[in-house]
Design an enzyme around this catalytic site. Structure first.
Site, short mmCIF file in Angstrom:
data_model
loop_
_atom_site.label_atom_id
_atom_site.label_comp_id
_atom_site.label_asym_id
_atom_site.label_seq_id
_atom_site.Cartn_x
_atom_site.Cartn_y
_atom_site.Cartn_z
CE LYS A 193 11.31 -55.79 -0.67
NZ LYS A 193 10.95 -55.67 -2.35
CE LYS A 249 21.91 -47.64 2.39
NZ LYS A 249 22.65 -46.97 1.26
CE LYS A 276 25.34 -54.65 -6.92
NZ LYS A 276 24.13 -54.87 -6.70
P1 AMP Z 1 18.86 -49.44 -3.81
O1 AMP Z 1 17.49 -50.39 -4.35
O2 AMP Z 1 19.35 -50.12 -2.68
O3 AMP Z 1 19.52 -49.00 -5.19
O4 AMP Z 1 17.97 -48.24 -3.22
C1 AMP Z 1 17.23 -47.26 -4.11
C2 AMP Z 1 17.42 -45.89 -3.56
O5 AMP Z 1 17.09 -45.82 -2.15
C3 AMP Z 1 18.88 -45.35 -3.57
O6 AMP Z 1 18.91 -43.76 -3.92
C4 AMP Z 1 19.33 -45.61 -2.04
O7 AMP Z 1 20.27 -44.57 -1.57
C5 AMP Z 1 18.07 -45.50 -1.31
N1 AMP Z 1 18.17 -46.34 0.05
C6 AMP Z 1 18.17 -47.71 0.00
N2 AMP Z 1 18.46 -48.31 1.19
C7 AMP Z 1 18.46 -47.14 2.06
C8 AMP Z 1 18.60 -46.95 3.42
N3 AMP Z 1 18.69 -48.06 4.21
N4 AMP Z 1 18.72 -45.61 3.88
C9 AMP Z 1 18.50 -44.57 3.04
N5 AMP Z 1 18.42 -44.65 1.66
C10 AMP Z 1 18.37 -45.80 1.22
#
Ligand code: AMP
Length: 319
Positions: free
Chosen positions: A187, A184, A104
């Site tokens: 957003k 991956k 970060k």
């Molecule tokens: P984040 O906002 O990136 O912290 O994502 C929120 C949740 O969604 C977390 O539990 C992540 O592991 C899951 N997540 C986010 N992006 C992905 C992805 N591309 N594939 C699988 N899980 C995801």
């Protein structure tokens, strides 16, 4: 989950879908972490719409406020106090070695704030405040939970055992790749397919997906095992998956057809979610009421934990 606005299919398949199922077996707490968001989000006007969009998707996907406690992190200020108190027992060296701090800091070199370093302590407070016994995590998130366990253990050892050391529920979470096919879905990378997107928007976004890079011509045989579009069909078109796989492998179908079919399948899969989202959107304020009720329930547990922690540390007036 951090409030990043409308959720994408990676959030759904990697987390939300599993959370919905857990409600059958556990008393669940689900929290939108807006304090955490402040480590990187600096526009106050952006925060509430992002929270609302996240909550709408949660509720539309059937996180159920009757069965689970669904709330906004900052509506339970006790979490900030627990964060402060845990920061007194957490060694700095534990936080400095957390890889996401360095990541970060590299991502936002002009905003390396104290909150980024304390992020894991606030995360520990999020769990320990509600006496969470089990936390659903993917394999890759296990180190984060281990840190929470260490923070609890150290506190309990130094004072007395008031904090519950949480255990993981390890879920098999797929890593959903983005429309670019190489990173991956996220957003911030601009490669996301939103779960609440309307069918025409889905068709537009899915049409831009990178498919089988090893297949230069339509007439060449494809590689469905490495094609992101085909892999998503496995989830969204389970009945037709082997037919799609075979069509791509033998060059009977082209990438354009496979993508169109995926857009239709995703639209159908999330049709009930979109419908519930529209219903909720038509009731202004409903989401905020649900979050406020959730926070009131969460604070009952939060106050008990904070009282025990303060007492163990010798804080406050006697009695
Ligand atoms: P984040 O906002 O990136 O912290 O994502 C929120 C949740 O969604 C977390 O539990 C992540 O592991 C899951 N997540 C986010 N992006 C992905 C992805 N591309 N594939 C699988 N899980 C995801």
């Amino acid at each position: 989950m951090q409030p990043t606005g409308r959720l994408h299919i990676g959030n759904y398949l990697g987390a939300l879908r599993n959370w919905v199922r857990l409600q059958d077996d556990y008393d669940c707490f689900y929290c939108i972490v807006d304090y955490h968001a402040l480590t990187t989000v600096t526009d106050p006007a952006a925060l509430r719409p992002a929270v609302e969009d996240c909550a709408l998707d949660w509720l539309a996907a059937r996180l159920d406020p009757e069965r689970s406690v669904i709330f906004l992190q900052s509506d339970v200020p006790e979490v900030a106090e627990l964060h402060l108190l845990l920061s007194m027992t957490t060694p700095l060296s534990w936080l400095e070695r957390v890889p996401s701090f360095k990541e970060k800091a590299d991502e936002h070199p002009d905003n390396v704030n104290y909150g980024l370093l304390g992020y894991p302590v606030l995360q520990a407070a999020d769990i320990l405040l509600y006496a969470g016994e089990r936390v659903p995590v993917g394999e890759d998130q296990l180190p984060h939970l281990e840190l929470t366990r260490e923070i609890a253990r150290r506190f309990n050892h130094r004072y007395r055992p008031v904090l519950v050391e949480p255990q993981p529920i390890i879920s098999d979470t797929p890593r959903v790749m983005g429309t670019d096919g190489v990173s991956k879905m996220s957003k911030s990378r601009g490669n996301a397919i939103l779960m609440s997107a309307e069918p025409d928007e889905l068709l537009r976004v899915v049409s831009t997906m990178v498919t089988d890079v090893l297949r230069p011509r339509r007439s060449d045989p494809g590689h469905p095992e490495s094609c992101n579009v085909c892999q998503l069909h496995r989830i969204f078109s389970p009945d037709r998956y082997s037919e799609i796989w075979e069509g791509e492998r033998t060059a009977r179908t082209g990438c354009v057809d496979t993508k169109k079919a995926l857009a239709v399948a995703v639209a159908e899969y999330f049709a009930p979610v979109r419908e519930r989202r529209h219903e909720l959107e038509a009731r202004p304020g409903a989401v905020w009421e649900i979050l406020a009720e959730g926070a009131a329930r969460a604070r009952v547990t939060a106050r008990e934990t904070i009282a025990a922690v303060r007492d163990a540390m010798g804080l406050g007036a006697a009695g």
